[in-house]
Write a protein that holds these residues in place. Structure first.
Motif, PDB file in Angstrom:
ATOM      1  N   UNK A  83      47.199 121.036  51.886  1.00  0.00           N
ATOM      2  CA  UNK A  83      47.978 121.680  52.942  1.00  0.00           C
ATOM      3  C   UNK A  83      47.095 122.678  53.674  1.00  0.00           C
ATOM      4  N   UNK A  84      47.074 122.578  55.019  1.00  0.00           N
ATOM      5  CA  UNK A  84      46.187 123.416  55.821  1.00  0.00           C
ATOM      6  C   UNK A  84      46.998 124.417  56.637  1.00  0.00           C
ATOM      7  N   UNK A  85      46.519 125.651  56.692  1.00  0.00           N
ATOM      8  CA  UNK A  85      47.131 126.705  57.489  1.00  0.00           C
ATOM      9  C   UNK A  85      46.050 127.379  58.308  1.00  0.00           C
ATOM     10  N   UNK A  86      46.356 127.624  59.597  1.00  0.00           N
ATOM     11  CA  UNK A  86      45.385 128.294  60.462  1.00  0.00           C
ATOM     12  C   UNK A  86      46.115 129.073  61.544  1.00  0.00           C
ATOM     13  N   UNK A  87      45.744 130.325  61.706  1.00  0.00           N
ATOM     14  CA  UNK A  87      46.279 131.146  62.783  1.00  0.00           C
ATOM     15  C   UNK A  87      45.294 131.102  63.935  1.00  0.00           C
ATOM     16  N   UNK A  88      45.752 130.635  65.090  1.00  0.00           N
ATOM     17  CA  UNK A  88      44.861 130.481  66.236  1.00  0.00           C
ATOM     18  C   UNK A  88      45.660 130.612  67.523  1.00  0.00           C
ATOM     19  N   UNK A  89      45.156 131.400  68.453  1.00  0.00           N
ATOM     20  CA  UNK A  89      45.807 131.534  69.753  1.00  0.00           C
ATOM     21  C   UNK A  89      47.216 132.069  69.672  1.00  0.00           C
ATOM     22  N   UNK A  90      47.495 132.946  68.709  1.00  0.00           N
ATOM     23  CA  UNK A  90      48.842 133.486  68.561  1.00  0.00           C
ATOM     24  C   UNK A  90      49.816 132.525  67.920  1.00  0.00           C
ATOM     25  N   UNK A  91      49.316 131.426  67.343  1.00  0.00           N
ATOM     26  CA  UNK A  91      50.173 130.439  66.693  1.00  0.00           C
ATOM     27  C   UNK A  91      49.731 130.240  65.252  1.00  0.00           C
ATOM     28  N   UNK A  92      50.712 129.986  64.374  1.00  0.00           N
ATOM     29  CA  UNK A  92      50.408 129.612  62.995  1.00  0.00           C
ATOM     30  C   UNK A  92      50.509 128.097  62.889  1.00  0.00           C
TER      31      UNK A  92
END
Length: 339
Positions: A144-153
């Motif tokens: 399972x991958x999680x990434x916070x980028x550009x104000x989005x999770x």
């Protein structure tokens, strides 16, 4: 990856077994006497405590096997290397190998120990949780991958080859967004749409038509009500509302369970009379046909009476002809001379 030391559980105690790759004790480092470091050979008498200790006169590689008597059989070097690995940090923290890049800690023994490094934690050689340099947090083996980028999770899942795969939420677990059951919300939309389709949009035989409807989708139900009004031959308006059945869990607020619509139909172009007739026109035609049938029946009676009278006149005429013929014969006999 630099492996600093391994913990082994022996007789309910932890032992630190150094593996000192890429750890160096700098020249000038001092190790002083203590109960843990019972130095017997000294090279420095200017220190604290008993004033006796050992000073490194050159850089010492912790992977070295030098254990001369001058280093107390390795006690001094071990303590110096441990001091390089475990340091006191700020805010009451303990820093482990702050001067070593990509260091790791192995807990346990064997070929697949539990490993902790600056990216995360792995157990039995398989990733449990880690965070890569691009900010992606991986949970699980594949994972399972999680990434916070550009104000989005962002969230996604991958297989062993790194290909994206579906995420299946099962075993009765519900996926909620702002407290709403996503699967139930989808079913409610289908049920509401089905209920609204059962309502009138354009009245045909009257200026106003109303109706009730119900619908179901995925086991969830909804009911609807609405009307359609015919303003004139070209313009009709309609309005309706629908609502899911009460008592659902995780259904959200009232506005999440209610739906409404309004619209109008404006006929453009030349009006074309339909082939079908309205109920009013049909009734008018039925009355006219009934009247025609009645008139036809009366006419048939008159014809029948006329035929009867005709037959009676013919019979009278025939009798008159017979009487006339009989009289004519009688005159002939009266005028005839006897011989």
């Amino acid at each position: 990856m630099k492996k600093l030391f391994t913990f082994a559980l022996i007789s309910s105690s932890f032992y630190a077994i150094p593996s000192w790759g890429d750890v160096t004790v700098s020249s000038g480092t001092k190790i002083y006497y203590s109960e843990q470091v019972p130095i017997t050979s000294f090279s420095d008498s200017s220190g604290i405590g008993l004033g006796n200790g050992y000073s490194f006169t050159s850089d010492y590689d912790c992977s070295s096997n030098v254990t001369s008597n001058s280093l107390n059989g390795g006690i001094i070097t071990n303590q110096a290397c441990i001091n390089e690995i475990i340091k006191s940090g700020s805010n009451s923290t303990i820093e482990i190998a702050p001067n070593v890049d990509n260091a790791s800690i192995e807990i346990g023994s064997g070929s697949n120990p539990t490993t902790i490094n600056n990216e995360g934690l792995s157990i039995n050689g398989e990733n449990l949780i880690k965070k890569s340099s691009d900010g992606v947090t991986s949970i699980g083996k594949n994972s399972l991958k999680l990434q916070e980028s550009g104000g989005l999770q962002k969230m996604w899942a991958t297989d062993a080859s790194g290909n994206s795969i579906p995420i299946d939420i099962k075993n009765g677990t519900k996926l909620l967004i702002n407290g709403r059951d996503v699967e139930q919300s989808i079913n409610n939309v289908g049920a509401i749409s089905a209920a609204l389709t059962g309502l009138p949009t354009v009245p045909t035989d009257t200026t106003l038509a109303c109706g009730l409807g119900t619908g179901t989708h995925g086991g969830d139900f909804a009911f609807a009500g609405g009307c359609a009004s015919k303003v004139n031959d070209k313009l009709s308006i309609n309005y309706a509302a629908s609502m899911t059945m009460p008592g659902q869990d995780y259904a959200g607020d009232f506005e999440d369970q209610f739906s409404a619509r309004a619209g109008f139909v404006w006929k453009l172009g030349k009006s074309v009379k339909p082939s079908l007739i309205s109920m009013k026109d049909k009734q008018k035609l039925t009355n006219e046909i009934t009247d025609l049938k009645s008139e036809n029946k009366n006419l048939n009676k008159k014809i029948t009476k006329f035929e009867t009278e005709k037959l009676e006149l013919l019979a009278r005429l025939e009798r008159l002809e017979k009487v006339a013929l009989s009289e004519s014969k009688s005159k002939d006999l009266a005028t005839r001379k006897l011989p």
